[in-house]
Scaffold this active site. Sequence first.
Site, short mmCIF file in Angstrom:
data_model
loop_
_atom_site.label_atom_id
_atom_site.label_comp_id
_atom_site.label_asym_id
_atom_site.label_seq_id
_atom_site.Cartn_x
_atom_site.Cartn_y
_atom_site.Cartn_z
N ASN A 86 28.54 -37.48 34.64
CA ASN A 86 28.63 -38.91 34.91
C ASN A 86 29.86 -39.18 35.77
OD1 ASN A 86 26.36 -39.50 33.28
ND2 ASN A 86 27.64 -39.40 31.44
N GLY A 92 28.50 -44.20 33.94
CA GLY A 92 28.63 -44.07 32.49
C GLY A 92 29.72 -43.11 32.06
N HIS A 99 33.63 -33.33 33.63
CA HIS A 99 32.94 -32.56 32.60
C HIS A 99 31.45 -32.57 32.86
CE1 HIS A 99 33.40 -36.73 31.22
NE2 HIS A 99 32.23 -36.60 30.62
N HIS A 101 27.88 -32.20 30.90
CA HIS A 101 27.18 -32.20 29.62
C HIS A 101 26.05 -31.17 29.72
CE1 HIS A 101 28.65 -36.32 28.26
NE2 HIS A 101 28.84 -36.43 29.55
P1 5GP Z 1 31.15 -39.29 29.50
O1 5GP Z 1 30.72 -40.57 28.80
O2 5GP Z 1 32.51 -39.47 30.12
O3 5GP Z 1 30.14 -38.74 30.45
O4 5GP Z 1 31.27 -38.21 28.37
C1 5GP Z 1 32.34 -38.13 27.50
C2 5GP Z 1 31.87 -37.40 26.28
O5 5GP Z 1 33.01 -37.01 25.53
C3 5GP Z 1 31.01 -38.26 25.33
O6 5GP Z 1 29.73 -37.65 25.18
C4 5GP Z 1 31.80 -38.28 24.03
O7 5GP Z 1 30.99 -38.20 22.88
C5 5GP Z 1 32.71 -37.07 24.17
N1 5GP Z 1 33.98 -37.19 23.47
C6 5GP Z 1 34.79 -38.29 23.44
N2 5GP Z 1 35.91 -38.02 22.74
C7 5GP Z 1 35.79 -36.73 22.30
C8 5GP Z 1 36.62 -35.89 21.50
O8 5GP Z 1 37.72 -36.25 21.06
N3 5GP Z 1 36.18 -34.63 21.26
C9 5GP Z 1 34.96 -34.17 21.74
N4 5GP Z 1 34.62 -32.93 21.43
N5 5GP Z 1 34.16 -34.95 22.50
C10 5GP Z 1 34.56 -36.20 22.78
#
Ligand code: 5GP
Length: 113
Positions: A86, A92, A99, A101
């Site tokens: 993202n 999002g 990162h 997913h």
């Molecule tokens: P984004 O929304 O930026 O694409 O993805 C961020 C991801 O990081 C989300 O899926 C969320 O659940 C994950 N996430 C947020 N905080 C933490 C954390 O402290 N530890 C881990 N392992 N994942 C996290």
Amino acid sequence: MSDCLFCKIVSKEIEADVVHESSEVLAFRDINPAAPTHVLVIPKRHLSSATDLGDADGDLLVELFQTMASLAVTEGLGAGHRIVTNVGEHGGQTVPHLHFHVVGGRPMAWPPG
Ligand code: 5GP
Ligand code: ZN
């Protein structure tokens, strides 16, 4: 970046369920999994998103994708999986450290929401 959540996971300031680590790349389980397998694969070096990648990051990108390919095997995702990154608010993105997913273990819908 001292205030970046994923940099803190890299430095072990914040705990994570790490499934793979090298000198450049870290992979750990998402804290709020969206599927039976949900692993985040990140460069250890802080890059805000995919838009920060540059000419010098070719080797890093290859390692990130090879890591994801290996994870698909070790996580038993032979039926397929999805790789998502993202970017920014409308993409999002909630954590501003690049990162990928890796989600799998169930059929994925398309298009995403
Ligand atoms: P984004 O929304 O930026 O694409 O993805 C961020 C991801 O990081 C989300 O899926 C969320 O659940 C994950 N996430 C947020 N905080 C933490 C954390 O402290 N530890 C881990 N392992 N994942 C996290
Ligand atoms: Zn960071």
